[in-house]
Motif scaffolding. Structure first.
Motif, PDB file in Angstrom:
ATOM      1  N   ILE A 183      -2.630 -18.603  15.043  1.00 19.94           N
ATOM      2  CA  ILE A 183      -2.093 -19.592  15.452  1.00 19.94           C
ATOM      3  C   ILE A 183      -1.779 -20.698  14.362  1.00 19.94           C
ATOM      4  O   ILE A 183      -0.575 -21.273  14.198  1.00 19.94           O
ATOM      5  N   ALA A 184      -2.711 -20.679  13.484  1.00 22.28           N
ATOM      6  CA  ALA A 184      -2.769 -21.442  12.327  1.00 22.28           C
ATOM      7  C   ALA A 184      -1.461 -21.369  11.535  1.00 22.28           C
ATOM      8  O   ALA A 184      -0.481 -21.992  10.905  1.00 22.28           O
ATOM      9  N   ALA A 185      -1.344 -19.842  11.360  1.00 22.79           N
ATOM     10  CA  ALA A 185      -0.347 -19.294  10.503  1.00 22.79           C
ATOM     11  C   ALA A 185       0.925 -19.638  11.227  1.00 22.79           C
ATOM     12  O   ALA A 185       1.921 -20.062  10.281  1.00 22.79           O
ATOM     13  N   LEU A 186       1.053 -19.538  12.161  1.00 15.31           N
ATOM     14  CA  LEU A 186       2.392 -19.841  13.140  1.00 15.31           C
ATOM     15  C   LEU A 186       2.830 -21.445  12.928  1.00 15.31           C
ATOM     16  O   LEU A 186       3.852 -21.677  12.846  1.00 15.31           O
ATOM     17  N   ALA A 187       1.677 -22.215  13.003  1.00 20.80           N
ATOM     18  CA  ALA A 187       2.127 -23.662  13.018  1.00 20.80           C
ATOM     19  C   ALA A 187       2.460 -23.814  11.416  1.00 20.80           C
ATOM     20  O   ALA A 187       3.383 -24.500  11.245  1.00 20.80           O
ATOM     21  N   ILE A 188       1.748 -23.274  10.705  1.00 21.39           N
ATOM     22  CA  ILE A 188       2.398 -23.533   9.156  1.00 21.39           C
ATOM     23  C   ILE A 188       3.736 -23.171   8.730  1.00 21.39           C
ATOM     24  O   ILE A 188       4.668 -23.653   8.499  1.00 21.39           O
ATOM     25  N   ILE A 189       4.147 -21.903   9.358  1.00 17.97           N
ATOM     26  CA  ILE A 189       5.461 -21.371   9.275  1.00 17.97           C
ATOM     27  C   ILE A 189       6.334 -22.186   9.851  1.00 17.97           C
ATOM     28  O   ILE A 189       7.530 -22.278   9.365  1.00 17.97           O
ATOM     29  N   ALA A 190       6.249 -22.594  11.157  1.00 17.83           N
ATOM     30  CA  ALA A 190       6.877 -23.663  11.896  1.00 17.83           C
ATOM     31  C   ALA A 190       7.168 -24.840  11.456  1.00 17.83           C
ATOM     32  O   ALA A 190       8.196 -25.386  11.198  1.00 17.83           O
ATOM     33  N   LEU A 191       6.359 -25.543  10.738  1.00 15.35           N
ATOM     34  CA  LEU A 191       5.957 -26.874  10.034  1.00 15.35           C
ATOM     35  C   LEU A 191       7.126 -26.647   8.828  1.00 15.35           C
ATOM     36  O   LEU A 191       7.992 -27.435   8.498  1.00 15.35           O
ATOM     37  N   LYS A 192       7.009 -25.575   8.099  1.00 18.92           N
ATOM     38  CA  LYS A 192       7.733 -25.367   6.918  1.00 18.92           C
ATOM     39  C   LYS A 192       9.013 -24.824   7.061  1.00 18.92           C
ATOM     40  O   LYS A 192      10.445 -25.405   6.454  1.00 18.92           O
ATOM     41  N   VAL A 240      -1.505 -25.483  -2.221  1.00 18.68           N
ATOM     42  CA  VAL A 240      -1.873 -26.546  -1.347  1.00 18.68           C
ATOM     43  C   VAL A 240      -2.795 -27.357  -1.800  1.00 18.68           C
ATOM     44  O   VAL A 240      -3.806 -26.930  -2.320  1.00 18.68           O
ATOM     45  N   ILE A 241      -2.402 -28.774  -2.029  1.00 24.22           N
ATOM     46  CA  ILE A 241      -3.352 -29.653  -2.801  1.00 24.22           C
ATOM     47  C   ILE A 241      -4.615 -29.847  -2.081  1.00 24.22           C
ATOM     48  O   ILE A 241      -5.646 -29.540  -2.615  1.00 24.22           O
ATOM     49  N   PRO A 242      -4.805 -30.148  -0.997  1.00 20.89           N
ATOM     50  CA  PRO A 242      -6.259 -30.017  -0.276  1.00 20.89           C
ATOM     51  C   PRO A 242      -6.913 -28.774  -0.231  1.00 20.89           C
ATOM     52  O   PRO A 242      -8.020 -28.820  -0.467  1.00 20.89           O
ATOM     53  N   VAL A 243      -6.178 -27.592  -0.263  1.00 19.35           N
ATOM     54  CA  VAL A 243      -6.794 -26.486  -0.299  1.00 19.35           C
ATOM     55  C   VAL A 243      -7.555 -26.410  -1.715  1.00 19.35           C
ATOM     56  O   VAL A 243      -8.627 -25.981  -2.224  1.00 19.35           O
ATOM     57  N   ALA A 244      -6.661 -26.686  -2.774  1.00 21.33           N
ATOM     58  CA  ALA A 244      -6.919 -26.543  -4.216  1.00 21.33           C
ATOM     59  C   ALA A 244      -8.146 -27.581  -4.444  1.00 21.33           C
ATOM     60  O   ALA A 244      -9.216 -27.336  -5.196  1.00 21.33           O
ATOM     61  N   GLU A 245      -8.432 -28.734  -3.735  1.00 23.86           N
ATOM     62  CA  GLU A 245      -9.411 -29.701  -4.077  1.00 23.86           C
ATOM     63  C   GLU A 245     -10.760 -29.045  -3.307  1.00 23.86           C
ATOM     64  O   GLU A 245     -11.570 -29.115  -4.181  1.00 23.86           O
ATOM     65  N   LEU A 246     -10.499 -28.477  -2.162  1.00 19.55           N
ATOM     66  CA  LEU A 246     -11.534 -27.916  -1.666  1.00 19.55           C
ATOM     67  C   LEU A 246     -12.164 -26.676  -2.771  1.00 19.55           C
ATOM     68  O   LEU A 246     -13.225 -26.147  -2.649  1.00 19.55           O
ATOM     69  N   ALA A 247     -11.371 -26.039  -3.306  1.00 21.00           N
ATOM     70  CA  ALA A 247     -11.626 -24.807  -3.931  1.00 21.00           C
ATOM     71  C   ALA A 247     -12.542 -25.278  -5.279  1.00 21.00           C
ATOM     72  O   ALA A 247     -13.238 -24.642  -6.041  1.00 21.00           O
ATOM     73  N   GLY A 248     -12.462 -26.583  -5.678  1.00 20.28           N
ATOM     74  CA  GLY A 248     -13.306 -27.227  -6.834  1.00 20.28           C
ATOM     75  C   GLY A 248     -14.748 -27.084  -6.668  1.00 20.28           C
ATOM     76  O   GLY A 248     -15.277 -27.256  -7.586  1.00 20.28           O
ATOM     77  N   SER A 296      -0.244 -20.262  -2.590  1.00 23.07           N
ATOM     78  CA  SER A 296       0.772 -20.907  -2.005  1.00 23.07           C
ATOM     79  C   SER A 296       0.543 -20.942  -0.605  1.00 23.07           C
ATOM     80  O   SER A 296      -0.109 -20.457  -0.017  1.00 23.07           O
ATOM     81  N   ILE A 297       1.503 -22.083  -0.156  1.00 22.81           N
ATOM     82  CA  ILE A 297       1.350 -21.972   1.427  1.00 22.81           C
ATOM     83  C   ILE A 297       1.649 -20.837   2.061  1.00 22.81           C
ATOM     84  O   ILE A 297       1.125 -20.562   3.267  1.00 22.81           O
ATOM     85  N   LEU A 298       2.778 -20.107   1.601  1.00 23.83           N
ATOM     86  CA  LEU A 298       3.023 -18.717   2.320  1.00 23.83           C
ATOM     87  C   LEU A 298       2.252 -17.868   2.209  1.00 23.83           C
ATOM     88  O   LEU A 298       1.905 -17.117   3.115  1.00 23.83           O
ATOM     89  N   GLU A 299       1.551 -17.728   1.115  1.00 27.03           N
ATOM     90  CA  GLU A 299       0.282 -16.795   1.094  1.00 27.03           C
ATOM     91  C   GLU A 299      -0.927 -17.061   1.907  1.00 27.03           C
ATOM     92  O   GLU A 299      -1.451 -16.341   2.428  1.00 27.03           O
ATOM     93  N   ILE A 300      -1.301 -18.376   2.228  1.00 26.06           N
ATOM     94  CA  ILE A 300      -2.151 -18.737   3.075  1.00 26.06           C
ATOM     95  C   ILE A 300      -1.757 -18.311   4.451  1.00 26.06           C
ATOM     96  O   ILE A 300      -2.433 -17.991   5.095  1.00 26.06           O
ATOM     97  N   ALA A 301      -0.518 -18.732   4.938  1.00 28.19           N
ATOM     98  CA  ALA A 301       0.122 -18.270   6.216  1.00 28.19           C
ATOM     99  C   ALA A 301      -0.093 -16.698   6.377  1.00 28.19           C
ATOM    100  O   ALA A 301      -0.493 -16.131   7.463  1.00 28.19           O
ATOM    101  N   ARG A 302       0.198 -15.705   5.332  1.00 26.45           N
ATOM    102  CA  ARG A 302       0.095 -14.495   5.466  1.00 26.45           C
ATOM    103  C   ARG A 302      -1.341 -14.085   5.773  1.00 26.45           C
ATOM    104  O   ARG A 302      -1.586 -13.171   6.142  1.00 26.45           O
ATOM    105  N   PRO A 352       5.345 -12.983   8.008  1.00 25.73           N
ATOM    106  CA  PRO A 352       4.018 -13.395   8.556  1.00 25.73           C
ATOM    107  C   PRO A 352       4.100 -13.941   9.796  1.00 25.73           C
ATOM    108  O   PRO A 352       3.032 -13.943  10.772  1.00 25.73           O
ATOM    109  N   ALA A 353       5.274 -14.526  10.433  1.00 26.81           N
ATOM    110  CA  ALA A 353       5.404 -15.089  11.825  1.00 26.81           C
ATOM    111  C   ALA A 353       5.275 -13.879  12.534  1.00 26.81           C
ATOM    112  O   ALA A 353       4.826 -13.925  13.690  1.00 26.81           O
ATOM    113  N   LEU A 354       5.992 -12.525  12.456  1.00 23.24           N
ATOM    114  CA  LEU A 354       6.122 -11.624  13.408  1.00 23.24           C
ATOM    115  C   LEU A 354       4.576 -10.840  13.284  1.00 23.24           C
ATOM    116  O   LEU A 354       4.265 -10.818  14.172  1.00 23.24           O
TER     117      LEU A 354
END
Length: 155
Positions: free
Chosen positions: A79-88, A32-40, A60-66, A104-106
């Motif tokens: 809730i953020a994980a569910l939002a990420i999963i719903a978006l994807k 995830v690019i914003p997360v990778a930038e934050l990691a800098g 990856s976005i899936l690992e962040i959701a997990r 991860p959704a369950l």
């Protein structure tokens, strides 16, 4: 978009793959690019590297959701994980049938339900303890204070 991202000539901070200006997920490594930038900045990435054994920008976005799905007692991360999963899933509906997205959704849904149950009972216990403490203080108050003059005036 940050100024730093413009300076890096639009490459993924995690793998160096060339990306467009509006990309939020690297097509090559899935970071995830914003997360990778934050990691800098190093502080957050160091903590995540210590906990997960990998730098934050490589997730990856899936690992962040997990990860967010498993945070206990806080309702926001699941809730953020569910939002990420719903978006994807809305972007690619076939993901709904894949186990790697269903798990991860369950977990997030169960975590939200169990956290709400825990907070409900915790609120009841705290309320009962506060009521008992107030009753105890109220019983002690009249005996602890000296008797004062009467409140009324004789006529």
């Amino acid at each position: 978009m940050s100024v730093e991202r413009l300076r890096t000539s639009l490459h993924c901070p995690a793998c160096g793959f060339r990306i467009s200006a509006r990309t939020t997920v690297c097509e090559n490594c899935g970071a995830v690019i914003p997360v990778a930038e934050l990691a800098g900045n190093g502080v957050i990435s160091g903590a995540v590297s210590t906990l997960l054994g990998r730098p934050l920008g490589s997730l990856s976005i899936l690992e962040i959701a997990r990860i967010l799905a498993w945070v206990p007692l806080l309702v926001g991360p699941p809730i953020a994980a569910l939002a990420i999963i719903a978006l994807k899933v809305s972007q690619q509906p076939q993901r709904l049938n894949e186990r790697e997205w269903q798990g991860p959704a369950l977990v997030a849904a169960l975590n939200i339900a169990l956290s709400l149950v825990v907070w409900h009972y915790a609120a009841q216990e705290i309320g009962a303890a506060a009521t008992a403490l107030w009753t105890h203080i109220d019983r002690l108050a009249p005996t602890a204070l000296p008797a004062g003059p009467g409140k009324g005036v004789d006529i």
